[in-house]
Design a protein around this motif. Structure first.
Motif, PDB file in Angstrom:
ATOM      1  N   UNK A  57       0.840  -1.208   0.000  1.00  0.00           N
ATOM      2  CA  UNK A  57       0.000   0.000   0.000  1.00  0.00           C
ATOM      3  C   UNK A  57       0.871   1.252   0.000  1.00  0.00           C
ATOM      4  N   UNK A  58       1.903   1.269   0.819  1.00  0.00           N
ATOM      5  CA  UNK A  58       2.829   2.404   0.830  1.00  0.00           C
ATOM      6  C   UNK A  58       3.455   2.608  -0.549  1.00  0.00           C
ATOM      7  N   UNK A  59       3.872   1.524  -1.202  1.00  0.00           N
ATOM      8  CA  UNK A  59       4.495   1.628  -2.530  1.00  0.00           C
ATOM      9  C   UNK A  59       3.514   2.193  -3.551  1.00  0.00           C
ATOM     10  N   UNK A  60       2.265   1.771  -3.479  1.00  0.00           N
ATOM     11  CA  UNK A  60       1.243   2.296  -4.396  1.00  0.00           C
ATOM     12  C   UNK A  60       1.059   3.794  -4.175  1.00  0.00           C
ATOM     13  N   UNK A  61       0.935   4.191  -2.930  1.00  0.00           N
ATOM     14  CA  UNK A  61       0.730   5.612  -2.624  1.00  0.00           C
ATOM     15  C   UNK A  61       1.926   6.453  -3.061  1.00  0.00           C
ATOM     16  N   UNK A  62       3.135   5.969  -2.813  1.00  0.00           N
ATOM     17  CA  UNK A  62       4.337   6.707  -3.192  1.00  0.00           C
ATOM     18  C   UNK A  62       4.513   6.771  -4.708  1.00  0.00           C
ATOM     19  N   UNK A  63       3.988   5.795  -5.419  1.00  0.00           N
ATOM     20  CA  UNK A  63       4.101   5.757  -6.880  1.00  0.00           C
ATOM     21  C   UNK A  63       3.311   6.868  -7.547  1.00  0.00           C
ATOM     22  N   UNK A  82      -9.041  -5.493   0.233  1.00  0.00           N
ATOM     23  CA  UNK A  82      -9.753  -4.270  -0.133  1.00  0.00           C
ATOM     24  C   UNK A  82      -8.875  -3.049   0.151  1.00  0.00           C
ATOM     25  N   UNK A  83      -7.904  -3.189   1.033  1.00  0.00           N
ATOM     26  CA  UNK A  83      -6.983  -2.082   1.315  1.00  0.00           C
ATOM     27  C   UNK A  83      -6.099  -1.804   0.088  1.00  0.00           C
TER      28      UNK A  83
END
Length: 146
Positions: A57-63, A82-83
């Motif tokens: 999730x962190x990687x997706x947000x930072x991307x 779902x997260x």
């Protein structure tokens, strides 16, 4: 164009984990194939793998501010995270979900992807080529950047 390739749970075990399904090549071979293919298309890629949902999730947000697209194989998180779905929906860049095996031809619990609806497409059942197909799909969205 710059693409983040995210691999989820157990993908680090390629080559050892069910080789009859996932093949005998390891995770390093997968990343090498991804880098080679992307370079031949003039696309920059970065591979990321984690067995931890929060790190994905962190990687997706930072991307969202650092990349133009995401190729994601959530692993088993495909079926219940779902997260991760929400993180993919929260960013402004497109994502393509990939699976090396055809999840529709495996155990029934694998048939449902809760993350795919947050992606522009799902590619499954082509082994390592699932990733190269996804890279090509994303690259076609931004042809002027190639």
């Amino acid at each position: 164009m710059k693409i983040l390739v995210i691999n989820g749970a157990n993908m680090n075990m390629l080559g050892r984990r069910e080789p009859d399904i996932y093949g005998k090549e390891d995770y390093a071979a997968l990343c090498a194939r991804i880098y080679e293919h992307a370079q031949s298309r003039g696309v920059a890629v970065e591979c990321f793998q984690s067995n931890h949902e929060g790190a994905i999730i962190d990687a997706i947000q930072e991307a969202d501010t650092a990349f133009d697209g995401i190729v994601i194989n959530p692993g088993a998180y495909t079926h219940y995270s779902y997260a991760i779905h929400d993180a993919l929906k929260a960013v402004s860049i497109p994502a393509v979900e990939v699976h090396m095996s055809d999840i529709q031809k495996r155990e029934e619990f694998r048939h449902l992807s809760v993350t795919a609806p947050a992606c522009i497409a799902q590619i499954r059942g082509h082994g390592f080529e699932s990733y190269t197909m996804a890279i090509d799909m994303l690259a076609k969205l931004n042809p002027e950047e190639k």
